[in-house]
Design a protein around this motif. Structure first.
Motif, mmCIF file in Angstrom:
data_model
loop_
_atom_site.group_PDB
_atom_site.id
_atom_site.type_symbol
_atom_site.label_atom_id
_atom_site.label_comp_id
_atom_site.label_asym_id
_atom_site.label_seq_id
_atom_site.Cartn_x
_atom_site.Cartn_y
_atom_site.Cartn_z
ATOM 1 N N MET A 90 -7.866 -3.036 14.160
ATOM 2 C CA MET A 90 -7.530 -3.275 12.747
ATOM 3 C C MET A 90 -6.703 -4.545 12.627
ATOM 4 O O MET A 90 -6.982 -5.394 11.785
ATOM 5 N N PHE A 133 2.689 -1.302 -7.333
ATOM 6 C CA PHE A 133 2.714 0.162 -7.446
ATOM 7 C C PHE A 133 2.550 0.704 -6.041
ATOM 8 O O PHE A 133 2.225 -0.031 -5.105
ATOM 9 N N ARG A 168 -14.734 -9.723 8.262
ATOM 10 C CA ARG A 168 -14.373 -9.093 6.980
ATOM 11 C C ARG A 168 -15.050 -9.830 5.818
ATOM 12 O O ARG A 168 -15.453 -9.206 4.833
ATOM 13 N N PHE A 214 -3.888 -7.964 -1.320
ATOM 14 C CA PHE A 214 -3.761 -6.836 -0.387
ATOM 15 C C PHE A 214 -3.034 -7.253 0.899
ATOM 16 O O PHE A 214 -3.127 -6.551 1.901
ATOM 17 N N VAL A 215 -2.341 -8.393 0.850
ATOM 18 C CA VAL A 215 -1.577 -8.848 2.008
ATOM 19 C C VAL A 215 -0.085 -8.866 1.626
ATOM 20 O O VAL A 215 0.729 -8.191 2.240
ATOM 21 N N THR A 269 0.334 -15.640 0.345
ATOM 22 C CA THR A 269 -0.703 -15.010 -0.491
ATOM 23 C C THR A 269 -0.181 -14.783 -1.918
ATOM 24 O O THR A 269 -0.929 -14.914 -2.887
ATOM 25 N N ILE A 297 2.241 -11.465 1.563
ATOM 26 C CA ILE A 297 3.231 -12.335 2.222
ATOM 27 C C ILE A 297 3.463 -13.550 1.315
ATOM 28 O O ILE A 297 2.748 -13.742 0.320
ATOM 29 N N ARG A 354 -13.475 1.563 7.844
ATOM 30 C CA ARG A 354 -12.093 1.977 8.091
ATOM 31 C C ARG A 354 -12.087 2.714 9.427
ATOM 32 O O ARG A 354 -13.015 3.504 9.689
ATOM 33 N N ALA A 403 0.584 3.866 -4.027
ATOM 34 C CA ALA A 403 -0.256 5.058 -3.899
ATOM 35 C C ALA A 403 -1.073 5.364 -5.158
ATOM 36 O O ALA A 403 -0.713 4.978 -6.266
HETATM 37 P P1 NAD Z 1 -6.148 -4.025 6.790
HETATM 38 O O1 NAD Z 1 -5.493 -4.482 8.048
HETATM 39 O O2 NAD Z 1 -7.331 -3.130 6.863
HETATM 40 O O3 NAD Z 1 -6.580 -5.302 5.923
HETATM 41 C C1 NAD Z 1 -5.805 -6.452 5.770
HETATM 42 C C2 NAD Z 1 -6.778 -7.607 5.567
HETATM 43 O O4 NAD Z 1 -6.037 -8.790 5.212
HETATM 44 C C3 NAD Z 1 -7.579 -7.959 6.834
HETATM 45 O O5 NAD Z 1 -8.961 -8.059 6.523
HETATM 46 C C4 NAD Z 1 -7.006 -9.299 7.255
HETATM 47 O O6 NAD Z 1 -7.974 -10.130 7.907
HETATM 48 C C5 NAD Z 1 -6.573 -9.877 5.915
HETATM 49 N N1 NAD Z 1 -5.524 -10.889 6.006
HETATM 50 C C6 NAD Z 1 -4.520 -10.975 6.918
HETATM 51 N N2 NAD Z 1 -3.763 -12.075 6.654
HETATM 52 C C7 NAD Z 1 -4.298 -12.668 5.572
HETATM 53 C C8 NAD Z 1 -3.958 -13.833 4.826
HETATM 54 N N3 NAD Z 1 -2.917 -14.588 5.159
HETATM 55 N N4 NAD Z 1 -4.729 -14.152 3.759
HETATM 56 C C9 NAD Z 1 -5.785 -13.380 3.405
HETATM 57 N N5 NAD Z 1 -6.158 -12.270 4.071
HETATM 58 C C10 NAD Z 1 -5.417 -11.923 5.138
HETATM 59 O O7 NAD Z 1 -4.996 -3.367 5.895
HETATM 60 P P2 NAD Z 1 -5.117 -2.235 4.767
HETATM 61 O O8 NAD Z 1 -4.991 -0.912 5.424
HETATM 62 O O9 NAD Z 1 -6.273 -2.537 3.882
HETATM 63 O O10 NAD Z 1 -3.743 -2.465 3.972
HETATM 64 C C11 NAD Z 1 -3.570 -3.652 3.204
HETATM 65 C C12 NAD Z 1 -2.139 -3.700 2.687
HETATM 66 O O11 NAD Z 1 -1.943 -2.722 1.659
HETATM 67 C C13 NAD Z 1 -1.071 -3.405 3.743
HETATM 68 O O12 NAD Z 1 0.025 -4.283 3.515
HETATM 69 C C14 NAD Z 1 -0.666 -1.977 3.448
HETATM 70 O O13 NAD Z 1 0.644 -1.703 3.885
HETATM 71 C C15 NAD Z 1 -0.766 -1.990 1.933
HETATM 72 N N6 NAD Z 1 -0.921 -0.667 1.277
HETATM 73 C C16 NAD Z 1 -0.337 -0.552 0.070
HETATM 74 C C17 NAD Z 1 -0.490 0.630 -0.632
HETATM 75 C C18 NAD Z 1 0.127 0.759 -2.000
HETATM 76 O O14 NAD Z 1 0.023 1.824 -2.572
HETATM 77 N N7 NAD Z 1 0.726 -0.271 -2.570
HETATM 78 C C19 NAD Z 1 -1.225 1.697 -0.095
HETATM 79 C C20 NAD Z 1 -1.834 1.529 1.146
HETATM 80 C C21 NAD Z 1 -1.694 0.308 1.825
#
Ligand code: NAD
Ligand code: ZN
Length: 349
Positions: free
Chosen positions: A335, A296, A211, A249-250, A255, A252, A343, A298
Motif C-alpha cells: 500500500m 470531516f 494507481r 486524499f493526501v 497537496t 500534506i 484495496r 468517517a
Molecule cells: P492509500 O495509501 O490507499 O492512497 C493514497 C494515495 O495517494 C496513493 O495512491 C498514493 O500514490 C497517493 N499519493 C501519495 N503522495 C501523493 C502526492 N504527493 N500527491 C498525490 N497523490 C499522492 O491511502 P487511503 O487508505 O486511500 O487513505 C488516504 C488518506 O485518507 C489517508 O491520509 C488516510 O489517513 C485518510 N483517511 C481519512 C478518513 C476521513 O474520514 N477523513 C478516513 C479514512 C482515511
C-alpha cells in the motif's frame, strides 16, 4: 472452539504492530461477536502505529489494541438481549462507532458522535483477527448478495469517499469538473462515485503510474503525475480553468496548496487525507472565492448503507488484493509503495 486467535496489534506506543496470540473475546450484553471474513487495510492504520502515546491516551485510546476498521464477516454469537440479527448472517461492520442516542446520531450525522473518537481498530480491538466484538446491532449492516470477504473496504474507503463526494455535489453543475488528489483506496472509490453521481470531467493526480492506470479504468478522464510545481498548470489547462470540486486524499502541505489553487470560484475543496499539512498565506486570498472548504472524519450509517446498496446492485466495482493475516505487514508495504490494484483485504489465519 479454540480459546485463542492471532491478532495484529499495537502492543506498545511507538512500536511497530505485531502478530500476537490473544484470547477469543465473548460478547457482553447487547454486543455481537463477528467472525471476520476480510478486513480492509487503510492508510490511517500506518499513522496509528507511529502516533505519540501521549496523544493516543489523551483521546482515550488504550494499548494494546488490534488494528482494522474495515470489516466484513458473519455473526458468530449474540450477547444477551440482541434482537434483529441472527448467528450466521453476513454483515458489514460500521467503520466508526456511534451511540445512537446523542443529537448527532439523532440527526443522522453519526460520524460526529463523540463515541467515534475511539473505535474498533483505533483505540479498541478491530478486525485484524478471526473474531471481533461489535458494541450494538445498529452498527451491523446486513449484506444481500455481497460476499463478506470483500465488503469491509466499502465501509470506509467506499463510504468515506462517498461522504466527501456527496458534500461537494451541490457545487458541481452539469458538465462540471472535479479533481481527485491521491487515487489510492479512498480516491479510487471517489472516482467511481463522481462517475455515478455527476457528469463531471474528472482529473486524477497521483505519483503512482499503477494507481493512475487503475483510475482511468474506473472512468477518470485525465491523469497527472504529481503533485509537483507543474501540477496546478496541468490541471487548469485540462479543465480550462479552476475545478468545481477538489478532493484531497493526501493532505500534506503540497497537496493542500495545489488543491486550493486548482479550486475555481464557487468551488469546494474537501480535505480528507490525514497528512496533517498546513496552509500558509492570507486566508482571504487562499480560499476559493464564494466557495467552501471542509474536512470531516468517517462516513455516516446512511453513507455506508448507500455504498453497500450500490455494490450489492453491481453499480460499484469492488476490487481487492487478498493477503492472509501472516502476510499483513507485506500488504501495508505494498500500500505504501502504491502497488496495490484493489484495496488490500486481510483474511484471518
Ligand atoms: P492509500 O495509501 O490507499 O492512497 C493514497 C494515495 O495517494 C496513493 O495512491 C498514493 O500514490 C497517493 N499519493 C501519495 N503522495 C501523493 C502526492 N504527493 N500527491 C498525490 N497523490 C499522492 O491511502 P487511503 O487508505 O486511500 O487513505 C488516504 C488518506 O485518507 C489517508 O491520509 C488516510 O489517513 C485518510 N483517511 C481519512 C478518513 C476521513 O474520514 N477523513 C478516513 C479514512 C482515511
Ligand atoms: Zn480508514
Amino acid at each position: 472452539m479454540e480459546r485463542t486467535m492471532t491478532a495484529y496489534r499495537i502492543v506498545e506506543w511507538g512500536r511497530a504492530p505485531e502478530l500476537v496470540e490473544v484470547p477469543i473475546p465473548s460478547p457482553g450484553p447487547g454486543e455481537i461477536l463477528v467472525e471476520v471474513a476480510g478486513n480492509g487495510l487503510c492508510h490511517s492504520d500506518v499513522g496509528m502505529a507511529s502516533m505519540p502515546g501521549a496523544i493516543g491516551e489523551a483521546i482515550g485510546w488504550k494499548v494494546p489494541f488490534t488494528l482494522g476498521h474495515e470489516v466484513g464477516g458473519r455473526v458468530a454469537a449474540l450477547g444477551t438481549g440482541v434482537v434483529g440479527i441472527g448467528v450466521g448472517d453476513a454483515v458489514a461492520v460500521m467503520s466508526p462507532r456511534s451511540c445512537g442516542r446523542c443529537s448527532w446520531c439523532a440527526r443522522g450525522a453519526d460520524n460526529n458522535c463523540d463515541d467515534s473518537i475511539v473505535g474498533r481498530g483505533y483505540g479498541m480491538d478491530g478486525g485484524l483477527a478471526r473474531f471481533m466484538v461489535v458494541q450494538s446491532a445498529r452498527e451491523l449492516i446486513p449484506l444481500r448478495t455481497l460476499d463478506p470477504l470483500v465488503a469491509g473496504p466499502l465501509t470506509d474507503a467506499g463510504a468515506t469517499s462517498y461522504h466527501a463526494v456527496r458534500r461537494c455535489l451541490h457545487r458541481i453543475p452539469p458538465a462540471g469538473s472535479a479533481v481527485v488528489i491521491g487515487a489510492g483506496g479512498l480516491g479510487a472509490y471517489a472516482v467511481q462515485h463522481l462517475r455515478e453521481l455527476t457528469t463531471a470531467q474528472i482529473v486524477v493526480v497521483d505519483p503512482s503510474s499503477a494507481r493512475r492506470d487503475y483510475a482511468v479504468e474506473l472512468g477518470a478522464h485525465h491523469v497527472i503525475d504529481g503533485v509537483d510545481e507543474s501540477t496546478i498548470g496541468a490541471v487548469l489547462t485540462h479543465l480550462g480553468g479552476g475545478a468545481d470540486a477538489v478532493l484531497d486524499f493526501v493532505g500534506i502541505d503540497s497537496t493542500i496548496d495545489a488543491g486550493l489553487r486548482c479550486t475555481g470560484k464557487g468551488g469546494a475543496f474537501a480535505l480528507v487525507g490525514a497528512g496533517h499539512g498546513s496552509l500558509t498565506g492570507t486566508l482571504f486570498d487562499r480560499l476559493p472565492r464564494d466557495g467552501e472548504v471542509f474536512t470531516f472524519q468517517a462516513p455516516t450509517i446512511a453513507d455506508t448503507l448507500d455504498v453497500l446498496a450500490l455494490a450489492d446492485d453491481g453499480r460499484l466495482r469492488v476490487d481487492v488484493d487478498l493477503y492472509p493475516l501472516d502476510r499483513v505487514a507485506e500488504a501495508y508495504e505494498a500500500m505504501e509503495r502504491g502497488e496495490l490494484r484493489g484495496r488490500a483485504v486481510v483474511t484471518p489465519t
